[in-house]
Structures are given as C-alpha cells and as structure tokens.
Design an enzyme around this catalytic site. Structure first.
Site, PDB file in Angstrom:
ATOM      1  N   LYS A 173       0.851  -1.198   0.000  1.00 34.84           N
ATOM      2  CA  LYS A 173       0.000   0.000   0.000  1.00 34.84           C
ATOM      3  C   LYS A 173       0.883   1.244   0.000  1.00 34.84           C
ATOM      4  O   LYS A 173       1.944   1.261   0.644  1.00 34.84           O
ATOM      5  CB  LYS A 173      -0.879  -0.049   1.263  1.00 34.84           C
ATOM      6  CG  LYS A 173      -1.935   1.030   1.378  1.00 34.84           C
ATOM      7  CD  LYS A 173      -2.754   0.820   2.659  1.00 34.84           C
ATOM      8  CE  LYS A 173      -3.859   1.834   2.843  1.00 34.84           C
ATOM      9  NZ  LYS A 173      -4.642   1.584   4.077  1.00 34.84           N
ATOM     10  N   SER A 177      -9.702   1.309   3.192  1.00 37.36           N
ATOM     11  CA  SER A 177      -8.901   2.155   2.340  1.00 37.36           C
ATOM     12  C   SER A 177      -7.826   1.397   1.553  1.00 37.36           C
ATOM     13  O   SER A 177      -7.288   1.927   0.597  1.00 37.36           O
ATOM     14  CB  SER A 177      -8.199   3.218   3.188  1.00 37.36           C
ATOM     15  OG  SER A 177      -7.308   2.613   4.117  1.00 37.36           O
ATOM     16  N   SER A 218      -9.763  -1.158   7.289  1.00 41.77           N
ATOM     17  CA  SER A 218      -9.195  -0.970   5.950  1.00 41.77           C
ATOM     18  C   SER A 218      -8.472  -2.157   5.330  1.00 41.77           C
ATOM     19  O   SER A 218      -8.098  -2.091   4.162  1.00 41.77           O
ATOM     20  CB  SER A 218      -8.241   0.213   5.957  1.00 41.77           C
ATOM     21  OG  SER A 218      -8.973   1.391   5.815  1.00 41.77           O
TER      22      SER A 218
HETATM   23  N1  GLN Z   1     -13.159   3.425   6.841  1.00 36.72           N
HETATM   24  C1  GLN Z   1     -12.552   3.837   8.070  1.00 36.72           C
HETATM   25  C2  GLN Z   1     -12.133   5.278   7.963  1.00 36.72           C
HETATM   26  O1  GLN Z   1     -12.419   5.863   6.987  1.00 36.72           O
HETATM   27  C3  GLN Z   1     -11.382   2.961   8.387  1.00 36.72           C
HETATM   28  C4  GLN Z   1     -10.193   3.291   7.581  1.00 36.72           C
HETATM   29  C5  GLN Z   1      -8.987   2.490   7.960  1.00 36.72           C
HETATM   30  O2  GLN Z   1      -9.075   1.426   8.550  1.00 36.72           O
HETATM   31  N2  GLN Z   1      -7.838   3.029   7.622  1.00 36.72           N
HETATM   32  O3  GLN Z   1     -11.545   5.850   8.822  1.00 36.72           O
END
Ligand code: GLN
Length: 489
Positions: free
Chosen positions: A78, A153, A177
């Site tokens: 990532k 994400s 994410s």
């Molecule tokens: N969807 C959650 C957020 O927007 C989790 C994102 C993540 O785990 N980085 O914060």
C-alpha cells in the site's frame, strides 16, 4: 502459468522443486499488471527494474528456496508504507512527490525473507475511507465487477491480490481498511492485534488504532506474511515484546474445530444485507457441523463504535496531519504572499475533501470546552467496548461476524452520504477500538455473484486461533475461485 490458481504456499513448493524461477514469475506478474492496471487502477507505481533485478539475484540462489520463508514471492505494498527511494503518497496530493528516506520495518522484514516488492498500491487518502474513492489518484475498481468499489482504504492491495496481480499484499487497518476490502474483493485479510507489527515507516492516520497487516488468497498465506513481519521493533515503542509463534508450522496439523466455542452476537446483526446474512449463517452452520459450539454472546456497546471511532480517529488524525505544512514534506503552494499563506494554501490545495472534513472534526473534538464532552467521552466509551469483548471472551474462544454489512457497492453509491459510508465498517471498527486481531475470510457469493466475507475476532495476541479455525473453515468451505487475472468484467 495459471496465475489465479497460484498462492504463496504453492509457489514456494514450485521453487523448491525448481519448476519455476523467480524471474519467470516476476515477468509474468509484471505483464499481467501492465495489461490490467489501466482498468483496475490498483497500482500507483510499479517497481519494474528493481523487481527484475531482485528476481535475477534470487534465480542464482534457487537452492536456498526452502530456507527463506518468502523466497521469490511478489508482494504489493500500500502506498502509505515507506520504501527507500520510492514515492509514498498515501493517496494524497500533499505527498505526491515525497520520496521515502528509509524503509518501513514490516517491508524490510519481508524483503529480508526473500519477498520481491513489485509495486505500490492505490488507497484512500491517508487511509481515510471505505471505498477507495478518496484517493487523489483516482478510484480503484473491483476485479469482480468494475462498476463497483473494491472497498477501502487498502482497496488497491485487495484488488491486486484478487485479480492475481500479486501473491500477497500489505495494507493498514485503522477501522477496517484491510478486512473490509478483503471481504469485498473475495480474499483473506488480517488485522493483527495492536502492537503485533511495527508501524515504523508507515504514514500515520490514528496512531492508537493503526495496524499493519497482510492480504493473501488463503489463511496460510496471511499467516506466513504475519510470522515474517511481526515482533518487536526498537523503532516503534508500541510494538509488542510478545514472542511470535511459528504459525505456519502448526496450521492444519491435527486441528479440527471440535469443541471450539464460537461467539455470535445475533443482536448486532440487524441491518445486514440478506445475501450477506445467508452466506454468514451457512458458514456458521459449517463450523457447527464440524463440532464447533456456537454461543450467543452480547456486545452491547458496539452499537456506539461508529460514533466513538469517528471522534477518536479524526482527533488523532488532526494531530498527526499537522506536520504537512508545505515546508517539511511534499506539496507546496506556488507563490504564497506570506508565511501564513504558505501553510493555509499548501494544506488547502494539498488535502482532499474527506481529509479536511476529518481534520476539522478532530480539531473541534479536541478543542478547549469540547474535549470533555467529545474526546474524553469517546475514550470512556472505548473502554466499555473493550470490556464487552473481555466479558465475551470469558465465554467463547473467538467471535464470528460478517466482515461488512454489504457486498461491493456501486462506484459513487455512497460518496454523497458520509454516514452511510461510515456504516460500512460497523463490524470492524470495534475490533480496532479494543486492539484485537480480526481476519476476514471469503465465505460465499451473494445472488449477484459478489463475494461475502466472514470475520473471526480473537483474544489479544491470539492470532493462532484465528489461523487454526480460519484454515479449518477453508477446508470445509472448499476452494474459492477468484476472478481470472485482471478481473472478470
Ligand atoms: N473506513 C474507516 C475510515 O475511513 C477505516 C479506515 C482504515 O481502517 N484506515 O476511517
């Protein structure tokens, strides 16, 4: 080479029997990425020359294949991990030209174990999002159906593994994410216990929640990646001193789910799509049929997890993101009229909408007069959520829940409604708030032929139980076919 049938374990065996060479494999993956990336947008940058060079070096060491745990395995990373000399944008315009001065510990450990980093994957800006639509570099498409999101994400990493563009991938998980995109893309994704893996060299979002974790096609593959990168790191004081078991040595051996107590919080499952509910119930039945004991548990405070998370995570983010000022890193606005304007304009032009929204929310929650009402309250609620899990784990060995309330949704479907988007993580957020390990494993397809994931949640630092039960579940479920390389449609 039939890439969709390959996984890490089979590749390692193929190397040991000298059926393939690292160069052949890397070449095949790079070609595949060239062909499908314009459609999927999973990779932001490919390390073509570096990967080929590394593969060549490993070709001459093929005899050592059995001694390196990730010998010649192409891995995607990532784009919020640092790899020396490579860009790390974290999906943000503000870091569009930032070059990493060092390598993240997790990535370094994979490379030391023989892995080949083939590229950096797309993600929501600063890992904020559940659909990958918040990336400054365009959204990622789901390999199962390119009109749909891959989740977020870490959507690029999940899509890369699902479309057989890499054998494994790294992501970060602050509230879901890794697990949510794994679920939406039909692959396995693990968020380890907080502190299990070093966060050194990873762009921070919300430091008390962030964890590094692997994607793979099978439970075994994610276990192998975890055992290589986990363990204390002197560069991250929050990384745990706890010893790391050799997970892959015992997975599958003499383990059956007989007698394992699986907690299911039925009251929590309201509002789940029928297709998801159906696959999840079948998965639980499969475990029961093999002797697992299904126990009804209650997690009464988990319904406050979304509100709790969306105070704590933005608060920490507002502090972590203060460093992007147009001076120290990345993007700088051209010709600002004053020093102050330099800060305002660089941040105003460099950050995307969702990131700004969260910085404002976090700054507000932390400000004098509101701190006690919001930030402090949220932390008290976090403790109650943790306590629910502690109580539940006195009655069961692990907890099962759908990973996401829905399958992959359409691009644009939730972008105008942040609350709807935030609810995508309803089953993953509490796990981060409590610091527990969670793994998402594909458990079936809904009527639209989209993958559904089951999440298994474990006691702190008990990833082993997740691997044991997860692997046993894969055996009962049978093989899970992924889209052909590059995606189905
Ligand atoms: N969807 C959650 C957020 O927007 C989790 C994102 C993540 O785990 N980085 O914060």
């Amino acid at each position: 080479m039939n890439l969709e049938k390959m996984d890490i374990l089979k590749t390692l065996q193929a190397y040991e029997s000298k059926a393939i060479t690292p160069s052949e494999l890397v070449e095949t993956y790079l070609q595949e990425i060239e062909q499908s990336n314009s459609r999927l947008n999973a990779f932001l940058e490919l390390r073509v020359e570096a990967a080929k060079k590394r593969a060549k070096e490993l070709d001459s060491r093929l005899k050592e294949a059995s001694t390196l745990p990730l010998f010649g395995i192409p891995i995607a990373i990532k784009d919020n991990f640092l790899v020396t000399g490579w860009k790390a944008t974290a999906g943000s315009k503000i870091l569009h030209n930032y070059l990493s001065p060092y390598t993240a510990t997790s990535v370094q450990r994979l490379e030391d174990a023989g892995a080949i980093v083939i590229g950096k994957t797309n993600c929501d800006e600063f890992a904020m999002g559940s659909s990958n639509e918040n990336s400054a570099f365009g959204n990622v498409r789901n390999p199962w159906d390119s009109t749909r999101v891959p989740g977020g994400s870490s959507g690029g990493s999940a899509a890369a593994v699902a479309a057989s563009l890499a054998l494994g991938a790294l992501g970060t998980d602050t509230g879901g994410s890794i697990r949510q995109p794994a679920s939406l893309c039909g692959v396995v994704g693990l968020k380890p216990s907080y502190g299990r893996v070093s966060r050194y060299g990873v762009v921070a979002y919300a430091s008390s929640l962030d964890q590094v974790g692997p994607f793979g096609k099978t439970v075994w593959d994610t276990a192998r990646i975890l055992e290589v990168m986990a363990g204390h790191d002197r560069f991250d004081s929050t990384s745990s001193q706890a010893s790391v078991p050799k997970y892959t040595e015992s997975i599958g051996k003499q383990f059956t789910p007989r007698g394992v107590r699986v907690g299911v919080a039925s009251a929590w499952l309201e509002g789940v799509e029928p297709g998801v509910q159906e696959c999840f119930s079948k998965a639980i039945d499969m475990l029961r049929s093999q002797g697992a004991k299904v126990i009804d548990i209650s997690l009464p405070h988990s319904r406050y997890a979304v509100s709790t998370y969306y105070l704590i995570a933005p608060s920490e983010a507002s502090s972590n993101l203060a460093r992007y000022d147009g001076v120290h890193y990345g993007y700088r606005s051209s010709k600002p009229q004053s020093g102050e304007a330099l800060y305002f304009k660089s941040r105003g032009e460099g950050f995307g909408r969702e990131v700004k929204l969260r910085i404002m929310l976090g700054t507000y929650a932390l400000s004098a007069g509101y701190y006690d009402a919001f930030y402090l309250k949220a932390n008290q609620m976090r403790r109650l959520i943790q306590k629910d899990f502690e109580k539940a784990f006195s009655e069961c060995d692990l907890i099962a829940v759908p990973t996401s309330p829905s399958t992959a949704f359409k691009l644009g479907e939730k972008t105008d409604d942040p609350i709807k988007m935030y609810l995508s993580d309803i089953f993953t957020l509490p796990v981060n708030l409590a610091g527990l390990p969670g793994i998402s494993i594909p458990c079936g397809l809904d009527k639209e032929q989209l993958p559904v994931g089951m999440q298994l949640i474990g006691k702190p630092f008990d990833e082993m139980t997740l691997f044991h039960v997860g692997h046993a579940f894969e055996m009962i479920r049978g093989p899970f076919s992924l889209p052909i390389p590059g995606g189905k449609k």
